[in-house]
Design a protein around this motif. Structure first.
Motif, PDB file in Angstrom:
ATOM      1  N   VAL A  16      56.547  33.703 -32.358  1.00 58.70           N
ATOM      2  CA  VAL A  16      57.114  34.896 -31.736  1.00 58.70           C
ATOM      3  C   VAL A  16      57.490  35.878 -32.851  1.00 58.70           C
ATOM      4  CG1 VAL A  16      59.082  35.741 -30.404  1.00 58.70           C
ATOM      5  CG2 VAL A  16      57.913  33.638 -29.721  1.00 58.70           C
ATOM      6  N   ALA A  17      57.032  37.101 -32.736  1.00 55.44           N
ATOM      7  CA  ALA A  17      57.230  38.094 -33.787  1.00 55.44           C
ATOM      8  C   ALA A  17      58.707  38.261 -34.150  1.00 55.44           C
ATOM      9  CB  ALA A  17      56.617  39.431 -33.373  1.00 55.44           C
ATOM     10  N   THR A  18      59.581  38.343 -33.157  1.00 53.14           N
ATOM     11  CA  THR A  18      61.001  38.544 -33.464  1.00 53.14           C
ATOM     12  C   THR A  18      61.615  37.323 -34.140  1.00 53.14           C
ATOM     13  OG1 THR A  18      61.596  37.918 -31.207  1.00 53.14           O
ATOM     14  CG2 THR A  18      61.382  40.280 -31.671  1.00 53.14           C
ATOM     15  N   ARG A  19      61.106  36.127 -33.860  1.00 52.65           N
ATOM     16  CA  ARG A  19      61.592  34.914 -34.546  1.00 52.65           C
ATOM     17  C   ARG A  19      61.151  34.921 -36.002  1.00 52.65           C
ATOM     18  NH1 ARG A  19      65.550  31.674 -32.226  1.00 52.65           N
ATOM     19  NH2 ARG A  19      65.149  31.500 -30.009  1.00 52.65           N
ATOM     20  N   TRP A  20      59.930  35.396 -36.263  1.00 54.69           N
ATOM     21  CA  TRP A  20      59.462  35.500 -37.647  1.00 54.69           C
ATOM     22  C   TRP A  20      60.337  36.506 -38.395  1.00 54.69           C
ATOM     23  CZ3 TRP A  20      57.815  39.011 -41.183  1.00 54.69           C
ATOM     24  CH2 TRP A  20      57.240  38.491 -42.342  1.00 54.69           C
ATOM     25  N   VAL A  21      60.618  37.646 -37.768  1.00 53.09           N
ATOM     26  CA  VAL A  21      61.460  38.675 -38.391  1.00 53.09           C
ATOM     27  C   VAL A  21      62.859  38.131 -38.654  1.00 53.09           C
ATOM     28  CG1 VAL A  21      62.565  40.922 -38.022  1.00 53.09           C
ATOM     29  CG2 VAL A  21      60.156  40.613 -37.444  1.00 53.09           C
ATOM     30  N   GLN A  22      63.408  37.402 -37.720  1.00 54.62           N
ATOM     31  CA  GLN A  22      64.739  36.819 -37.885  1.00 54.62           C
ATOM     32  C   GLN A  22      64.796  35.939 -39.141  1.00 54.62           C
ATOM     33  OE1 GLN A  22      65.730  33.902 -34.864  1.00 54.62           O
ATOM     34  NE2 GLN A  22      67.915  34.395 -35.008  1.00 54.62           N
ATOM     35  N   ALA A  23      63.796  35.111 -39.329  1.00 57.75           N
ATOM     36  CA  ALA A  23      63.738  34.255 -40.511  1.00 57.75           C
ATOM     37  C   ALA A  23      63.537  35.096 -41.771  1.00 57.75           C
ATOM     38  CB  ALA A  23      62.609  33.230 -40.366  1.00 57.75           C
ATOM     39  N   TYR A  24      62.650  36.055 -41.715  1.00 56.15           N
ATOM     40  CA  TYR A  24      62.365  36.936 -42.852  1.00 56.15           C
ATOM     41  C   TYR A  24      63.636  37.638 -43.324  1.00 56.15           C
ATOM     42  CZ  TYR A  24      60.355  41.001 -45.293  1.00 56.15           C
ATOM     43  OH  TYR A  24      60.058  41.983 -46.200  1.00 56.15           O
TER      44      TYR A  24
END
Length: 133
Positions: free
Chosen positions: A80-88
């Motif tokens: 999920v794009a927002t989950r990747w961003v959250q980790a980033y």
């Protein structure tokens, strides 16, 4: 398939072992039914998997009822794009396969961030991101 990746080219497959994608066809393609936007093709790292678990997104344990095998470091998965961003934003990077990341991921994350974490950056990145090349 006419889906495009973040480079504006035809979308490449992300992973088939295990089979990933919202449609479980190996691609990070999306549709209006994909409310989470499973569009970032990321290579799993232990750190990313552990972080996802701590924020309530357990990608490690299998969930057979949902057809989810559980992931290990090295697996390629449409996250999920927002989950990747959250980790980033937390300083946790899961390398991204640009050729297999759907263009709609750009609604959630900048091309610059994806390129900075890319596992497949071309020799001349000015062709894909002129402002950072």
């Amino acid at each position: 398939m006419d889906a495009r990746n973040v480079l504006g080219e035809p979308l490449h497959p992300c992973g088939t072992d295990p089979v990933t994608g919202f449609f479980r066809d190996g691609y990070c393609a999306t549709s209006p039914e994909d409310l989470g936007s499973h569009t970032v093709c990321a290579l799993m790292t232990r750190e990313f998997l552990d972080f996802q678990r701590t924020v309530g997104n357990n990608l490690i344990d299998p969930a057979p009822a949902r057809g989810f095998p559980g992931l290990r470091p090295g697996d390629a998965w449409c996250v999920v794009a927002t989950r990747w961003v959250q980790a980033y934003r937390a300083g946790i990077v899961a390398p991204v396969v640009l050729a297999a990341t759907h263009e709609s991921a750009l609604e959630h994350v900048s091309l610059e961030a994806l390129v900075a974490c890319s596992a497949d950056v071309p020799d001349d990145i000015s062709s894909i991101a002129p402002d950072i090349g």
